[in-house]
Design an enzyme around this catalytic site. Structure first.
Site, PDB file in Angstrom:
ATOM      1  N   TRP A 101       0.822  -1.215   0.000  1.00 31.35           N
ATOM      2  CA  TRP A 101       0.000   0.000   0.000  1.00 31.35           C
ATOM      3  C   TRP A 101       0.852   1.259   0.000  1.00 31.35           C
ATOM      4  O   TRP A 101       0.546   2.227  -0.698  1.00 31.35           O
ATOM      5  CB  TRP A 101      -0.977  -0.004   1.167  1.00 31.35           C
ATOM      6  CG  TRP A 101      -1.974  -1.124   1.104  1.00 31.35           C
ATOM      7  CD1 TRP A 101      -2.097  -2.161   1.978  1.00 31.35           C
ATOM      8  CD2 TRP A 101      -2.995  -1.318   0.099  1.00 31.35           C
ATOM      9  NE1 TRP A 101      -3.124  -2.990   1.574  1.00 31.35           N
ATOM     10  CE2 TRP A 101      -3.687  -2.511   0.438  1.00 31.35           C
ATOM     11  CE3 TRP A 101      -3.379  -0.628  -1.044  1.00 31.35           C
ATOM     12  CZ2 TRP A 101      -4.744  -3.006  -0.330  1.00 31.35           C
ATOM     13  CZ3 TRP A 101      -4.430  -1.115  -1.816  1.00 31.35           C
ATOM     14  CH2 TRP A 101      -5.103  -2.287  -1.453  1.00 31.35           C
ATOM     15  N   ASP A 168      -1.620   6.422   6.570  1.00 29.62           N
ATOM     16  CA  ASP A 168      -2.639   5.490   6.093  1.00 29.62           C
ATOM     17  C   ASP A 168      -2.866   4.502   7.242  1.00 29.62           C
ATOM     18  O   ASP A 168      -2.021   3.663   7.525  1.00 29.62           O
ATOM     19  CB  ASP A 168      -2.140   4.767   4.838  1.00 29.62           C
ATOM     20  CG  ASP A 168      -3.126   3.710   4.334  1.00 29.62           C
ATOM     21  OD1 ASP A 168      -4.163   3.496   4.998  1.00 29.62           O
ATOM     22  OD2 ASP A 168      -2.853   3.106   3.278  1.00 29.62           O
ATOM     23  N   LYS A 192     -12.334  -1.988   7.365  1.00 26.56           N
ATOM     24  CA  LYS A 192     -11.561  -2.865   8.258  1.00 26.56           C
ATOM     25  C   LYS A 192     -11.984  -2.638   9.709  1.00 26.56           C
ATOM     26  O   LYS A 192     -12.682  -3.458  10.265  1.00 26.56           O
ATOM     27  CB  LYS A 192     -10.072  -2.680   8.027  1.00 26.56           C
ATOM     28  CG  LYS A 192      -9.660  -3.358   6.711  1.00 26.56           C
ATOM     29  CD  LYS A 192      -8.630  -2.651   5.905  1.00 26.56           C
ATOM     30  CE  LYS A 192      -8.507  -3.284   4.520  1.00 26.56           C
ATOM     31  NZ  LYS A 192      -7.674  -2.489   3.626  1.00 26.56           N
TER      32      LYS A 192
HETATM   33  C1  PLP Z   1      -7.187  -1.974   2.488  1.00 26.25           C
HETATM   34  C2  PLP Z   1      -6.119  -0.961   2.475  1.00 26.25           C
HETATM   35  C3  PLP Z   1      -6.054   0.055   1.502  1.00 26.25           C
HETATM   36  C4  PLP Z   1      -7.005   0.124   0.332  1.00 26.25           C
HETATM   37  O1  PLP Z   1      -8.246   0.566   0.722  1.00 26.25           O
HETATM   38  P1  PLP Z   1      -9.399   0.822  -0.371  1.00 26.25           P
HETATM   39  O2  PLP Z   1     -10.449   1.440   0.495  1.00 26.25           O
HETATM   40  O3  PLP Z   1      -9.770  -0.506  -0.923  1.00 26.25           O
HETATM   41  O4  PLP Z   1      -8.874   1.727  -1.405  1.00 26.25           O
HETATM   42  C5  PLP Z   1      -5.050   0.994   1.605  1.00 26.25           C
HETATM   43  N1  PLP Z   1      -4.167   0.951   2.593  1.00 26.25           N
HETATM   44  C6  PLP Z   1      -4.172  -0.020   3.536  1.00 26.25           C
HETATM   45  C7  PLP Z   1      -3.147  -0.023   4.624  1.00 26.25           C
HETATM   46  C8  PLP Z   1      -5.158  -1.001   3.501  1.00 26.25           C
HETATM   47  O5  PLP Z   1      -5.164  -1.970   4.428  1.00 26.25           O
END
Ligand code: PLP
Length: 355
Positions: A101, A168, A192
């Site tokens: 990511w 993030d 999540k």
């Molecule tokens: C799941 C995830 C993403 C992507 O998220 P989307 O909402 O599907 O774009 C980005 N960064 C991390 C750390 C993730 O776990």
């Protein structure tokens, strides 16, 4: 059959959230209306969105310098929106590359300005979090990924830096007590730890905005959403409601309790990975994620049989990310320890059968 969902996302949510969300779809609060038909310009929805924003601000200990938004486009859109809004064309953004990511975030940032990857564990398969790096003096912000959902590492301590931190936090937000004021910007896809897929939580320190010269389309400009209290256009009403319910559940538990539960669940699974000769953990011990435990079979020939055994026992979503193979047990806030115990029992039974 009762199934236990170890999927990395969309992920398990508290049973009370499923129930309340289902009821709201049929009849929201006895109004004789479904939540799905309620206008976002009503007091009913105001209560939901401002309630959710308030819970985030409260649990992150934010002050008035910050704003809380529920946007669309996933965490993946934030990879671009962050540099689009924050990084001047001649500025430099620093990134720590700790996984798949982070790497995607780096790619997007390069569209807007200079990007300096100050540390990366890519060459070591993202098995650890690099800790020594220099930012230099001209760093507009430092971007990091607090939990690496794919390889299964987590930043257990925030680096001490001068530059504002952009994080993030998609896969470990609200997994432990936190102070949002340690950050310049936080983003997290909801699916999540925050709620249902379809909305992205963004927390911004407002003074970071307005420093770029480029034109920003209205919908991609954070200031639009701040000005309109996250109600500039039709927001994803139902996912935001699911977030509101989940945030209420998180607050009722308390972040301390949630953190203690997450630690207990992680200890349970990692102890078994380390004890059981059939399995080997993937990541460096010090950087193990409390949210996503990754492991492989010591004998790779056993992987498909083990996966089948898991599925027969109702444990689903454990296949490792397609880029990694092996297994990944995601144990977000809503996973209870009994769920992890079922997984551990399956691992022990597998050992007995083969032993
Ligand atoms: C799941 C995830 C993403 C992507 O998220 P989307 O909402 O599907 O774009 C980005 N960064 C991390 C750390 C993730 O776990």
């Amino acid at each position: 059959m009762k199934r236990i969902n170890f999927c990395a996302g969309p992920a398990i949510l508290p049973p009370s959230v499923y129930k309340q969300a289902a009821e709201a779809v049929v009849d929201y609060k006895g109004l004789g209306l479904s939540l799905l038909e309620i206008s976002h310009r009503t007091d009913w929805f105001d209560e939901i969105i401002h309630g959710a924003r308030g819970l985030v601000a409260d649990m992150m200990q934010l002050n008035d310098d910050y704003d809380v938004l529920f946007l669309t486009g996933g965490a993946s859109s934030q990879f671009a929106l962050v540099p689009f809004n924050l990084l001047p064309t001649n500025g430099t953004a620093c990134y720590i590359d700790t996984g798949r990511w982070s790497d995607k975030a780096v790619k997007e940032a390069k569209l807007f300005g200079n990007v300096k990857v100050v540390a990366s564990s890519a060459k070591e398969g993202y098995k650890h979090i690099p800790k020594n790096f220099e930012l230099g003096t001209d760093c507009t912000y430092l971007h990091l990924t607090t939990n690496n959902t794919v390889s299964g590492t987590q930043m257990h301590q925030l680096p001490e830096v001068q530059a504002p931190i952009v994080a993030d936090m998609s896969s470990d937000i609200f997994s432990k007590p936190m102070d949002g004021k340690d950050y310049g910007l936080i983003y997290a896809g909801a699916q999540k730890n925050v709620g249902a897929a379809g909305t992205t939580l963004v927390v911004i320190r407002k003074d970071l905005l307005g420093k770029v010269q480029r034109a920003i389309p209205t919908m991609l400009d954070y200031r639009t959403h701040i000005k309109h209290l996250s109600l500039f256009n039709t927001p994803p009403v139902f996912p935001i409601y699911c977030c509101y319910l989940t945030l209420q559940w998180v607050q009722a538990q308390g972040l301390e309790t949630i953190a203690a539960n997450n630690k207990a669940k992680a200890d349970l699974i990692y102890n078994e990975i380390d004890r059981n000769g059939l399995f080997t953990g993937y990541t460096a011990l010090a950087d193990r994620s409390l949210m996503n435990a990754t492991f492989v079979c010591t004998n790779p020939d056993l992987e498909s049989t083990f996966l089948q055994t898991l599925e027969e026992a109702g444990c689903i979503g454990l296949k490792g990310h397609r880029s990694m193979g092996g297994f990944r047990a995601s144990m977000y806030n809503a996973m209870d320890i009994a769920g992890v115990q079922v997984l551990v029992d399956v691992m022990q039974e597998f050992e007995r059968k083969l032993g």
